[in-house]
Design an enzyme around this catalytic site. Structure first.
Site, PDB file in Angstrom:
ATOM      1  N   LYS A 207       0.861  -1.180   0.000  1.00  0.00           N
ATOM      2  CA  LYS A 207       0.000   0.000   0.000  1.00  0.00           C
ATOM      3  C   LYS A 207       0.897   1.230   0.000  1.00  0.00           C
ATOM      4  O   LYS A 207       1.704   1.426   0.910  1.00  0.00           O
ATOM      5  CB  LYS A 207      -0.886  -0.012   1.232  1.00  0.00           C
ATOM      6  CG  LYS A 207      -1.755   1.231   1.347  1.00  0.00           C
ATOM      7  CD  LYS A 207      -2.718   1.121   2.495  1.00  0.00           C
ATOM      8  CE  LYS A 207      -3.559   2.364   2.615  1.00  0.00           C
ATOM      9  NZ  LYS A 207      -4.453   2.293   3.780  1.00  0.00           N
ATOM     10  N   ARG A 217     -10.751   9.737   2.329  1.00  0.00           N
ATOM     11  CA  ARG A 217     -10.596  10.347   3.658  1.00  0.00           C
ATOM     12  C   ARG A 217     -11.743  11.320   3.936  1.00  0.00           C
ATOM     13  O   ARG A 217     -12.157  11.478   5.079  1.00  0.00           O
ATOM     14  CB  ARG A 217      -9.224  11.005   3.778  1.00  0.00           C
ATOM     15  CG  ARG A 217      -8.110   9.941   3.783  1.00  0.00           C
ATOM     16  CD  ARG A 217      -6.709  10.530   3.877  1.00  0.00           C
ATOM     17  NE  ARG A 217      -5.692   9.514   3.636  1.00  0.00           N
ATOM     18  CZ  ARG A 217      -4.390   9.775   3.505  1.00  0.00           C
ATOM     19  NH1 ARG A 217      -3.962  11.015   3.590  1.00  0.00           N
ATOM     20  NH2 ARG A 217      -3.533   8.801   3.286  1.00  0.00           N
ATOM     21  N   LYS A 233       1.505   9.819   5.641  1.00  0.00           N
ATOM     22  CA  LYS A 233       1.609   8.465   6.180  1.00  0.00           C
ATOM     23  C   LYS A 233       2.878   7.775   5.678  1.00  0.00           C
ATOM     24  O   LYS A 233       2.939   6.547   5.599  1.00  0.00           O
ATOM     25  CB  LYS A 233       0.354   7.661   5.801  1.00  0.00           C
ATOM     26  CG  LYS A 233      -0.952   8.260   6.366  1.00  0.00           C
ATOM     27  CD  LYS A 233      -2.151   7.316   6.204  1.00  0.00           C
ATOM     28  CE  LYS A 233      -3.387   7.894   6.884  1.00  0.00           C
ATOM     29  NZ  LYS A 233      -4.551   6.979   6.811  1.00  0.00           N
ATOM     30  N   LYS A 264      -2.190  -1.500  -3.831  1.00  0.00           N
ATOM     31  CA  LYS A 264      -3.051  -0.331  -3.765  1.00  0.00           C
ATOM     32  C   LYS A 264      -2.232   0.941  -3.796  1.00  0.00           C
ATOM     33  O   LYS A 264      -1.238   1.002  -3.076  1.00  0.00           O
ATOM     34  CB  LYS A 264      -3.840  -0.410  -2.458  1.00  0.00           C
ATOM     35  CG  LYS A 264      -4.607   0.812  -2.106  1.00  0.00           C
ATOM     36  CD  LYS A 264      -5.239   0.635  -0.762  1.00  0.00           C
ATOM     37  CE  LYS A 264      -5.972   1.895  -0.423  1.00  0.00           C
ATOM     38  NZ  LYS A 264      -6.515   1.872   0.905  1.00  0.00           N
ATOM     39  N   SER A 290     -10.171   5.643  -4.321  1.00  0.00           N
ATOM     40  CA  SER A 290     -11.123   6.750  -4.470  1.00  0.00           C
ATOM     41  C   SER A 290     -10.650   7.804  -5.472  1.00  0.00           C
ATOM     42  O   SER A 290     -11.438   8.304  -6.271  1.00  0.00           O
ATOM     43  CB  SER A 290     -11.383   7.379  -3.104  1.00  0.00           C
ATOM     44  OG  SER A 290     -10.173   7.828  -2.521  1.00  0.00           O
TER      45      SER A 290
HETATM   46  C1  PBG Z   1      -7.055   3.495   5.702  1.00  0.00           C
HETATM   47  C2  PBG Z   1      -7.489   3.237   4.325  1.00  0.00           C
HETATM   48  C3  PBG Z   1      -7.379   4.167   3.295  1.00  0.00           C
HETATM   49  C4  PBG Z   1      -7.967   3.601   2.180  1.00  0.00           C
HETATM   50  C5  PBG Z   1      -8.432   2.337   2.535  1.00  0.00           C
HETATM   51  N1  PBG Z   1      -8.108   2.115   3.875  1.00  0.00           N
HETATM   52  C6  PBG Z   1      -6.845   5.545   3.289  1.00  0.00           C
HETATM   53  C7  PBG Z   1      -5.539   5.845   3.859  1.00  0.00           C
HETATM   54  O1  PBG Z   1      -4.654   5.001   3.973  1.00  0.00           O
HETATM   55  O2  PBG Z   1      -5.363   7.010   4.216  1.00  0.00           O
HETATM   56  C8  PBG Z   1      -8.065   4.294   0.868  1.00  0.00           C
HETATM   57  C9  PBG Z   1      -9.090   3.832  -0.069  1.00  0.00           C
HETATM   58  C10 PBG Z   1      -9.411   4.773  -1.159  1.00  0.00           C
HETATM   59  O3  PBG Z   1      -8.803   5.842  -1.341  1.00  0.00           O
HETATM   60  O4  PBG Z   1     -10.341   4.435  -1.890  1.00  0.00           O
HETATM   61  N2  PBG Z   1      -6.490   2.526   6.423  1.00  0.00           N
END
Ligand code: PBG
Length: 341
Positions: A207, A217, A233, A264, A290
């Site tokens: 990720k 978010r 992050k 991802k 997203s």
């Molecule tokens: C958080 C999480 C995130 C997403 C899925 N789980 C966001 C992040 O890491 O800040 C993102 C999914 C998306 O953008 O569709 N643990």
């Protein structure tokens, strides 16, 4: 004017266009196909009985109460989508620095999962495992007071409890999205210890610290100020520059017992998907996040892209790269369009 009578044919052994000359031939030789069986619909869940709430940056996606979540899962199953990934939107008054609400018995999200499992038992429930919906700072874990950074082992400890509770509530799969070191092994141990040997782990193996999570978010309200999607992050999510490190993460998650490895975002990391495909025999999932969804919609709204064609191409590319499974906000629409095609 071109008069073919005067144009002698080129002396070609190979004319690849022969295989593209009509729809029937193109269908015959098509190498990659999308199917509803391989799609997972992410859904945002909220407490209470209020109606669906639109999310500005994600056209067509809404936060759903438990009642509407059940209806949606039934609709999705009719379209052939038999897996949903759930994300709770937690009221700001229930958040704190430790995300304590996550592992309290009264967490309404457990009730939502329990009810969904009872009402629509044949739909797989995938529950995200991370603390960001529950922490007031929006990070995926608890912070070390000395450094201000997310504390790895303490976070893993909390997440193993959380994962076990999700399993107890009825989640078929838990999906750790936190990127802490060692969490897959710790969660597997705890699940097995508590008797949930059949609960799968869909590991967010690679990720990346991506700019494309902004709309998500907003959807879960994991940023205190709206419009601050750039929450940093980078001490736990991967550097977008790194492929070898992604392979290391994938291997560690596999070794610790992950059932499915996820990459991802998806569309910007097709090279990672194909490299992990070659490195493992496990099924691979990719999450079209997203921001990938939002940018296709935004361009389509402006009249700059054809929504359906861009959607289909974006998903096909992810599958072609080697993903068996795709999490996408387009899942429902895609299943509808596959049904009609
Ligand atoms: C958080 C999480 C995130 C997403 C899925 N789980 C966001 C992040 O890491 O800040 C993102 C999914 C998306 O953008 O569709 N643990």
């Amino acid at each position: 004017m071109i008069n073919s009578a005067y144009t002698p044919p080129l002396d070609l052994v190979r004319r690849p266009r022969r295989n593209r000359q009509n729809a029937a031939i193109r269908a015959l030789i098509r190498e990659t196909r999308l199917h509803a069986d391989n799609l997972i619909q992410p859904l945002f869940v909220k407490d209470g009985n209020g109606g669906p709430e639109a999310i500005d940056s994600m056209p067509g996606i809404e936060r759903l109460s438990i009642k509407d979540l059940i209806k949606e899962a039934i609709q999705l199953a009719k379209l052939g989508i038999r897996a949903v990934a759930l994300f709770p939107q937690i009221d700001p008054t229930l958040k704190d620095a430790h995300g304590k609400y996550a592992i309290t018995d009264k967490n309404w999200f457990f009730t939502a999962i329990r009810q969904l499992k009872i009402e629509v038992p044949h739909v797989l429930i995938i529950a995200d495992v991370a603390l960001d919906p529950y922490t007031d700072h929006g990070h995926d874990g608890v912070l070390d007071p000395a450094t201000g950074d997310v504390a790895n082992d303490e976070t893993v400890h909390i997440l193993t409890h959380y994962a076990t509770r999700l399993a107890a509530a009825g989640a078929d799969m838990v999906a750790p999205s936190d990127m802490m070191d060692g969490r897959i092994g710790a969660i597997r141990d705890e699940l097995d210890h508590e008797g949930f040997t059949q609960t799968s782990i869909l590991a967010y193996a690679a990720k990346f610290a991506s700019a494309y999570y902004g709309p998500f978010r907003d959807a879960v309200g994991s940023t205190t100020e709206k419009g601050t999607p750039a929450l940093d992050k980078r001490t736990y999510q991967l550097d977008p520059a790194n492929l070898r490190e992604a392979l290391l993460e994938a291997r560690l998650d596999e070794d610790q017992g992950a059932d499915i490895l996820m990459i991802k975002p998806a569309g910007l990391y097709l090279d990672v998907i194909s490299a992990v495909r070659l490195a493992t025999t496990l099924p691979i999932a990719a999450y079209q996040v997203s921001g990938e969804y939002a940018q296709i919609h935004a361009a389509a709204r402006a009249g700059w892209l054809d929504l359906e064609k861009a959607r289909d191409e974006s998903l096909l590319a992810i599958k072609r790269a080697g993903a068996d499974i795709i999490l996408t906000y387009f899942a429902r629409d895609m299943a509808k369009s596959l049904r009609n095609s």
